[in-house]
Design a protein around this motif. Structure first.
Motif, PDB file in Angstrom:
ATOM      1  N   TRP A 204     -60.092   5.351-117.902  1.00 48.68           N
ATOM      2  CA  TRP A 204     -60.164   4.758-117.997  1.00 48.68           C
ATOM      3  C   TRP A 204     -60.079   3.450-116.669  1.00 48.68           C
ATOM      4  O   TRP A 204     -59.842   2.210-116.560  1.00 48.68           O
ATOM      5  N   GLN A 205     -59.187   4.197-115.750  1.00 52.14           N
ATOM      6  CA  GLN A 205     -58.680   3.607-114.533  1.00 52.14           C
ATOM      7  C   GLN A 205     -59.845   2.487-113.513  1.00 52.14           C
ATOM      8  O   GLN A 205     -59.691   1.302-113.074  1.00 52.14           O
ATOM      9  N   PRO A 206     -61.082   3.911-113.417  1.00 52.02           N
ATOM     10  CA  PRO A 206     -61.740   3.428-112.670  1.00 52.02           C
ATOM     11  C   PRO A 206     -62.078   1.943-112.518  1.00 52.02           C
ATOM     12  O   PRO A 206     -62.133   0.468-112.216  1.00 52.02           O
ATOM     13  N   PRO A 207     -62.424   1.285-113.902  1.00 49.71           N
ATOM     14  CA  PRO A 207     -63.115  -0.033-114.005  1.00 49.71           C
ATOM     15  C   PRO A 207     -62.115  -1.327-114.199  1.00 49.71           C
ATOM     16  O   PRO A 207     -62.118  -2.178-114.052  1.00 49.71           O
ATOM     17  N   HIS A 208     -60.599  -0.730-114.733  1.00 47.09           N
ATOM     18  CA  HIS A 208     -59.598  -1.523-114.597  1.00 47.09           C
ATOM     19  C   HIS A 208     -59.690  -1.526-112.957  1.00 47.09           C
ATOM     20  O   HIS A 208     -59.191  -3.348-113.227  1.00 47.09           O
ATOM     21  N   ALA A 211     -62.272  -4.713-111.103  1.00 47.73           N
ATOM     22  CA  ALA A 211     -62.670  -5.469-112.071  1.00 47.73           C
ATOM     23  C   ALA A 211     -61.536  -6.134-110.663  1.00 47.73           C
ATOM     24  O   ALA A 211     -61.652  -7.356-110.503  1.00 47.73           O
ATOM     25  N   LEU A 212     -60.128  -5.704-110.328  1.00 50.57           N
ATOM     26  CA  LEU A 212     -58.803  -6.291-109.121  1.00 50.57           C
ATOM     27  C   LEU A 212     -59.786  -6.414-108.187  1.00 50.57           C
ATOM     28  O   LEU A 212     -59.751  -7.661-107.428  1.00 50.57           O
ATOM     29  N   GLY A 213     -60.921  -5.444-107.901  1.00 43.43           N
ATOM     30  CA  GLY A 213     -61.307  -5.480-106.809  1.00 43.43           C
ATOM     31  C   GLY A 213     -63.023  -6.345-106.390  1.00 43.43           C
ATOM     32  O   GLY A 213     -62.498  -6.839-105.470  1.00 43.43           O
ATOM     33  N   GLU A 290     -67.509 -17.787-108.704  1.00 39.98           N
ATOM     34  CA  GLU A 290     -66.078 -18.346-109.176  1.00 39.98           C
ATOM     35  C   GLU A 290     -66.633 -17.965-110.852  1.00 39.98           C
ATOM     36  O   GLU A 290     -65.074 -17.602-111.350  1.00 39.98           O
ATOM     37  N   GLU A 291     -68.032 -17.825-111.040  1.00 37.43           N
ATOM     38  CA  GLU A 291     -67.714 -16.741-112.651  1.00 37.43           C
ATOM     39  C   GLU A 291     -67.630 -15.300-112.203  1.00 37.43           C
ATOM     40  O   GLU A 291     -67.145 -15.188-113.191  1.00 37.43           O
ATOM     41  N   GLU A 292     -67.778 -15.337-111.549  1.00 33.99           N
ATOM     42  CA  GLU A 292     -67.997 -13.633-111.347  1.00 33.99           C
ATOM     43  C   GLU A 292     -66.102 -13.190-111.193  1.00 33.99           C
ATOM     44  O   GLU A 292     -65.624 -12.493-111.839  1.00 33.99           O
ATOM     45  N   ASN A 293     -65.653 -14.202-110.163  1.00 39.03           N
ATOM     46  CA  ASN A 293     -63.709 -14.276-110.331  1.00 39.03           C
ATOM     47  C   ASN A 293     -63.226 -13.951-111.547  1.00 39.03           C
ATOM     48  O   ASN A 293     -62.195 -13.707-111.872  1.00 39.03           O
ATOM     49  N   LYS A 294     -63.575 -14.908-112.280  1.00 36.23           N
ATOM     50  CA  LYS A 294     -63.220 -15.356-114.136  1.00 36.23           C
ATOM     51  C   LYS A 294     -63.550 -14.104-115.305  1.00 36.23           C
ATOM     52  O   LYS A 294     -62.674 -13.510-115.088  1.00 36.23           O
ATOM     53  N   TRP A 295     -64.835 -13.714-114.500  1.00 36.32           N
ATOM     54  CA  TRP A 295     -65.318 -12.014-115.118  1.00 36.32           C
ATOM     55  C   TRP A 295     -63.998 -11.664-115.376  1.00 36.32           C
ATOM     56  O   TRP A 295     -63.451 -10.661-115.830  1.00 36.32           O
ATOM     57  N   MET A 299     -61.692  -8.982-117.186  1.00 35.03           N
ATOM     58  CA  MET A 299     -61.390  -7.288-117.686  1.00 35.03           C
ATOM     59  C   MET A 299     -60.442  -6.973-116.754  1.00 35.03           C
ATOM     60  O   MET A 299     -60.140  -6.062-117.862  1.00 35.03           O
ATOM     61  N   PHE A 300     -59.678  -7.299-115.924  1.00 36.95           N
ATOM     62  CA  PHE A 300     -58.689  -6.325-115.403  1.00 36.95           C
ATOM     63  C   PHE A 300     -58.034  -6.832-116.067  1.00 36.95           C
ATOM     64  O   PHE A 300     -56.837  -6.015-117.210  1.00 36.95           O
ATOM     65  N   VAL A 301     -57.408  -7.959-117.596  1.00 40.12           N
ATOM     66  CA  VAL A 301     -56.535  -8.456-118.202  1.00 40.12           C
ATOM     67  C   VAL A 301     -56.879  -7.608-119.825  1.00 40.12           C
ATOM     68  O   VAL A 301     -55.716  -7.087-120.215  1.00 40.12           O
ATOM     69  N   TYR A 302     -58.649  -7.523-119.737  1.00 40.38           N
ATOM     70  CA  TYR A 302     -58.240  -6.698-121.320  1.00 40.38           C
ATOM     71  C   TYR A 302     -58.248  -5.512-120.795  1.00 40.38           C
ATOM     72  O   TYR A 302     -57.852  -4.560-122.058  1.00 40.38           O
TER      73      TYR A 302
END
Length: 322
Positions: A204-208, A211-213, A290-295, A299-302
């Motif tokens: 779970w941790q790397p994709p989490h 996303a922030l990275g 901008e779109e990538e940051n929103k995505w 991802m981070f919140v999900y």
């Protein structure tokens, strides 16, 4: 014997007194700026809370509805102290790098509200107390707590975080320890359930974190962190995220196949995981920053909601002891 207090150019006693008074006032002001909130923030309470959720999930699954409440309290307290210790020591070791990132520039150690020596001692004391408390649970749980803290503080923070794109992979080992601690607090053994919980949190941790990275890639670049999005770019990072999430889906379902949880958990885990995998794939369709940051934010919140819901489902659908 010489007077250790220097005086102004005119040699005025009044000026000397005023100078000393100004120093005292400045020191008092600095000391007053360190509030209770500053001490609490040293331990990164958000991280402590989420680790306690996973530890509780592991404890509950192992207990199978037959809870030893005193054991639970000791496990949660010891885990909280160990995690808080690691976070405080992480603050100590990262203080210079934290000063370069907007997200961390207001931390008490960076702003000078607290001294490095105090934070180091604070972290070590928390770790020592936490180890003693976990030792009252059982030796295996205490050993896992110490191993997790060493992996996080010394191996991840000191060695890999500053030097390698593998830092997130290495850090995932320590982040996967709390649910195992909760589990072995009850079973006192590393059986299939313990390893499944470890793998769920490990994957779970790397994709989490990536996303922030991706969302804060420029901050990490400026601070000198060789995070995967910084070194290899967002495209390679997204591919790696897909790999972990796709592996996570069947691994999360193993709890059902080994008889720890019910069917509701199995179907929900599969659904939640597939949604996350589809969200990962959507990242390849972003057209600009901008779109990538929103995505990445979605991802981070999900990812946080995914883990929270998964733990709740574990608890609610845990099978009863035979």
């Amino acid at each position: 014997m010489n007077n250790p207090i220097s005086i102004d150019a005119a040699g005025s006693p009044a000026a000397e007194t005023a100078h000393v008074g100004d120093q005292d006032a400045t020191m008092t002001k600095t000391q007053q700026r360190a509030t209770l909130r500053d001490y609490i923030q040293l331990t990164k309470p958000g991280i402590v809370f989420h680790n306690l959720i996973t530890a509780f999930g592991g404890f509950w699954v192992a207990s199978r509805w037959e809870l030893d409440w005193l054991l639970l309290i000791l496990t949660m307290l010891g885990t909280a102290l160990i995690v808080a210790s690691g976070c405080a020591l992480n603050n100590y070791l990262d203080r210079e790098l934290d000063a370069k990132m907007a997200r961390t520039q207001e931390r008490a150690l960076v702003t000078g509200k607290l001294t490095p020596g105090f934070v180091l001692g604070f972290g070590l004391v928390l770790g020592a107390i936490g180890t003693v408390v976990l030792g009252m649970v059982n030796i295996l749980t205490a050993l896992l707590g110490v191993i997790g803290m060493i992996l996080y503080v010394w191996v991840y923070t000191m060695m890999f975080k500053r030097t390698s794109v593998w830092s997130t992979f290495v850090g995932s080992f320590s982040g996967a320890v709390p649910p195992v601690m909760g589990y072995v607090a009850v079973t006192n053994t590393m059986d299939a359930g313990a390893w499944i919980l470890f793998l769920i949190l490990f994957l779970w941790q790397p994709p989490h974190f990536w996303a922030l990275g991706i969302r804060r890639v420029e901050e990490y670049r400026a601070a000198g962190f060789p995070l995967l999005p910084v070194v290899r770019g967002s495209f390679v990072t997204k591919i790696s995220m897909v790999r972990y999430v796709v592996l996570l889906v069947p691994v999360s379902m193993l709890l059902y196949f080994y008889g720890y949880v019910g069917e509701v958990y199995m179907f929900a885990a599969a659904g939640l995981g597939l949604i996350w995998a589809l969200m990962c794939l959507q990242g390849f369709q972003t057209k600009d920053t901008e779109e990538e940051n929103k995505w990445a934010k979605k991802m981070f919140v999900y990812s946080i909601n995914y883990l929270t819901i998964l733990i709740i489902l574990m608890v609610v659908t845990t099978t009863h002891a035979v």
